[in-house]
Design a protein around this motif. Structure first.
Motif: not given
Length: 129
Positions: A109-117, A105-107
């Protein structure tokens, strides 16, 4: 001051054109607008669109040097794609065999995110919103 209108496209150089083209079109769902083979460079170039808007140039070259992504290297950090539901999009990637980091969670904006390649290790992000 220059008046920028928008980002026109992002250029990505891959090491295996067929694998990367399949990843960006079949896994991420970008649409192939056109594909050109440039014999003088022994290079393919694909123009890819997201929701009808041209956004990615995918290039191949016979010899490409490796680029560091991890640990954090100077330069472009990652390419982020907006999604409605990051958990659902993450699951679709995992179903396609893509390794995806945990949702954070972006501290600010409160929006959720994740990384991949991508197949060459280029860091990509799913960002909910």
């Amino acid at each position: 001051m220059i008046q920028l209108k928008s980002i026109h496209h992002i250029a990505i150089i891959c090491t295996d054109y067929a694998v990367s083209k399949a990843f960006y079109t079949q896994v991420l769902g970008l649409t192939l607008l056109q594909e050109i083979y440039r014999a003088e460079r022994d290079s393919y170039k694909a123009d890819l669109a997201l929701n009808g808007q041209y956004v990615v140039e995918l290039f191949s070259f016979p010899q490409v040097p490796a680029r560091l992504s991890f640990p954090e290297a100077a330069g472009l950090r990652h390419l982020a794609f907006a999604v409605e539901d990051v958990a659902a999009a993450r699951q679709e990637l995992m179903n396609a065999g893509v390794t995806v980091q945990e949702i954070r969670v972006d501290e600010h904006t409160g929006q959720r995110f994740c990384f991949f390649s991508d197949p060459d290790g280029l860091p990509l992000e799913l960002y909910e919103g």
